[in-house]
Structure formats: C-alpha cells, structure tokens
Design a protein around this motif. Sequence first.
Motif, PDB file in Angstrom:
ATOM      1  N   GLY A 120       0.404  10.707  -6.928  1.00 19.86           N
ATOM      2  CA  GLY A 120      -0.301   9.883  -5.917  1.00 19.86           C
ATOM      3  C   GLY A 120       0.596   9.003  -5.092  1.00 19.86           C
ATOM      4  N   LEU A 121       1.322   8.357  -5.581  1.00 21.78           N
ATOM      5  CA  LEU A 121       2.235   7.309  -5.237  1.00 21.78           C
ATOM      6  C   LEU A 121       3.072   7.648  -4.158  1.00 21.78           C
ATOM      7  N   GLY A 122       3.650   8.887  -4.052  1.00 24.95           N
ATOM      8  CA  GLY A 122       4.282   9.377  -2.874  1.00 24.95           C
ATOM      9  C   GLY A 122       3.518   9.338  -1.644  1.00 24.95           C
ATOM     10  N   HIS A 123       2.175   9.998  -1.873  1.00 30.66           N
ATOM     11  CA  HIS A 123       1.483   9.988  -0.640  1.00 30.66           C
ATOM     12  C   HIS A 123       0.992   8.561  -0.067  1.00 30.66           C
ATOM     13  N   ALA A 124       0.988   7.734  -1.223  1.00 34.50           N
ATOM     14  CA  ALA A 124       0.346   6.172  -0.862  1.00 34.50           C
ATOM     15  C   ALA A 124       1.451   5.611  -0.195  1.00 34.50           C
ATOM     16  N   LEU A 125       2.774   5.599  -0.498  1.00 29.88           N
ATOM     17  CA  LEU A 125       3.876   5.085  -0.007  1.00 29.88           C
ATOM     18  C   LEU A 125       4.227   5.323   1.538  1.00 29.88           C
ATOM     19  N   LEU A 126       3.655   6.624   1.517  1.00 28.96           N
ATOM     20  CA  LEU A 126       3.979   7.242   2.894  1.00 28.96           C
ATOM     21  C   LEU A 126       3.129   6.709   3.995  1.00 28.96           C
ATOM     22  N   ARG A 127       1.622   6.625   3.496  1.00 29.34           N
ATOM     23  CA  ARG A 127       0.696   6.145   4.414  1.00 29.34           C
ATOM     24  C   ARG A 127       1.006   4.556   4.947  1.00 29.34           C
ATOM     25  N   MET A 128       1.455   3.855   3.511  1.00 27.97           N
ATOM     26  CA  MET A 128       1.696   2.578   3.717  1.00 27.97           C
ATOM     27  C   MET A 128       2.750   2.419   4.979  1.00 27.97           C
ATOM     28  N   ALA A 129       3.735   3.505   4.888  1.00 37.89           N
ATOM     29  CA  ALA A 129       4.860   3.207   6.016  1.00 37.89           C
ATOM     30  C   ALA A 129       4.160   3.414   7.346  1.00 37.89           C
TER      31      ALA A 129
END
Length: 376
Positions: A120-129
């Motif tokens: 889930g970190l991959g998706h979360a980091l993309l959203r944060m960007a």
Amino acid sequence: MPDLDEIDRAFMARALELGARGLGQTWPNPSVGAVVVRDGPGGPAVVGEGYTQPGGRPHGEAMAFDQAGDAASGATLYVTLEPCSHRTLRGGTPCVERTVLAGVRRVVSAMTDPNPQIAGLGHALLRMAGIEVVTGVLEEQAQRSHRGHVLRVTQGRPMVTFKVARTADGFAGGAGGARLAISCRESGEWVHRLRASYDAIMLGIGSVLADDPLLTVRLPGLEIRSPVRVVLDSSLRLPPAAKLVEGAASVPLWVIAAEDAPVAAEERLVAAGAEVMRVSRAAAGHLDLGEALRLLATRGITRIFSEGGPTVGEQLALQGFADEVVVSTSPKPLGGEGVVAVRPGLAALLADPEIYAVTEAGQIGCDRFEVFTRIA
Ligand code: AOF
Ligand code: ZN
C-alpha cells in the motif's frame, strides 16, 4: 466513444498480456506488465511498454519508462501490480520514484503488492506526490497472474499447479506403472508452453522411475526457458543414469530427500551435477510437503508445475497446496487395468464446488482439458 473505465480495462488487459510473457523467468520476483499511455489527437496512444526482465530486474515499469522517454510526461501508467516503493541492495530506482520523476499524471494499478515492504505504500506515495491513482482494475486476472508471488510473500510457499493426463477410462499409466502415450501432439505442445511459464517442475520419484522423463521445454525458441526440475525423493532412489540427471549441467536439478536418506546416494547425485536438499518425513514416511514447498520458496521459487504422479497430486490437494489442477483427457481408453490418474481424494475435492471451480475448459487437438482453481 468508449468510457474511461473501458479504456482503463483495455490498457490493463494489454499490461497483463505483457506481464504473462515473463512468467517463469522472473523469480524470485513477480512478472509485472506496464504500459505508458498518452492522450493524442487520435485518442489515447501507447508510448511505452515493458515487463519484468529475467531474474526479476529491471522491473516492468522501468522497461516501459525507458521506452517512453520524455513522452511519459503527463501520461497514464497502467501496471499489473502496485509499483514498488522500496530501495534494495539490488539497486535500481524504486518504481514509485521513477513514476514521479517521469511526470506521470495518473496511475492505474490492478492490485496492491502484499510484499510487506510495499503493501500500500507505493500507492500512498504516488497519491502524496499529487498523482491520481486508480486501483483494482482487472484485479481478478492480476491476482491469478501474481498468485505465486502473493503466496510466497504471504504464506511462505510457492503456488502449485498439478497437471495430469489421463486416458478416456481414467488412467495415467499402464499396469505396474508402464508409460502410456496419452496426449496428442497439440496438447503436448500446450503442456510445454505451460511448463515454460513456471519457475520449477516438480515430480515424485515414482514417476521418474516409471517414465525416465527429461522435463525440459522442447519447443523452438523456448528451449532456454526450461524451469528448474525438482524431484521429491525421500530415500534418494534417483539413479545417476536417469535422463534428468544427465541434463543437470544445463538445466538445474534439485532433489529433495528426507533427513535420513543415505549420504552416499547424495554424493553420487551431487557429483553428477544435482543439488540435494533435505526435509523431514511426515505421515507414512512421506516427505513433509509443506516443508519442501517452504524450502523452495526460500530459494526464490514462486510457481511450481507438478506433473505427477497421481499420489503426489492427491497429497498436494489434500494438504491444501494444489492451487490449480489441470486435467487433460484423451479420447482413447486404455482398456485394461492401470494407474488411476485422479485418485479418489483428489476427485472428491475437484467435485466439491466450494473448494474448486472450473476456470477454463476446452479442446486442444484431440484432447479435452479442464483447469480447476482452488477457491477455498
Ligand atoms: C514492481 N515492478 O516489475 C516487480 C516488482 O528485489 P527487488 O528490489 O527487485 O524487489 C522485488 C520486489 O518488488 C518483489 O518482491 C515485489 O514485491 C516487487 N516486484 N515491483 O514495481 C516489478 N517485479
Ligand atoms: Zn519496481
């Protein structure tokens, strides 16, 4: 005009097709397909495609971005598994970072990567960007494609497909285990292609002694894709003169034995190029299958194709390890006594709609085949 969901599904289907090409080659990693799509005057157009390369690196996204170059800026990335967010000693920029640096505006991802380093970190980091992230597109197909990876990281074992060919009257071998020519040419070729999409082929010593198989992929262009061959051989009865052993220098041969198997037999096999590994014995003196599978997972194996024999297949199913079962049936009967292909324990499970579902069925050449997928 197709709507956005339809467009997303179409490009994800392409990404899944690309990812499937790497199956069997990328272990210990999953084979991930990626497509970079950019809006143009004539509608959305592919500017980059890729899939995970042999040995697991470069990742699929990196291949697609290399191809897209500057065209990735403002584009949509379709990917069959959540992009990785971790840095490892194996190097390479995490796919999340590459996605952000490339200027991608939207990511469509089929499923979360259960690898605890990502999860889930991959998706979360993309959203944060600031990137729009859509998940779960064609998830069912992606889960099937990544089942080996998912089981390895969540349960510590590879996925297992058991395949058996039988005569019209249900036999895998003749009286006393004699080898039968069961499948027709077309379905034989299909099995070779299937083999090539697995990391390892596994079978019991009984089948090796009965058939003396080579178990390589013998299709033009695919010879180099032969998976690791694994023999379950509790007492190390495998003769060094077996065809499997002869080929051990070019295609790896791993023999799994019990802890009490004779050391002299191990030494002979090792001298012939095989690798011998040991696990405990379980009920009735058989090898502990769960331990053997966990051992293979620690060696990086994510997908196993087991071609027998019937006893191994039944045990795999009874112990809950046979994730898929492929049964091919020839139109010709044996017309006598022989070795039953689908043993009673396996037959009962396959007939139970709460445990297995038929996910594919059809005709290949003269043979009929069915694929059962374990659902519980
Ligand atoms: C992606 N794209 O193509 C693949 C991914 O050992 P590493 O550093 O290559 O990382 C492997 C992990 O990355 C693997 O266990 C899986 O969780 C993920 N694989 N991820 O973004 C890819 N093959
Ligand atoms: Zn990655």
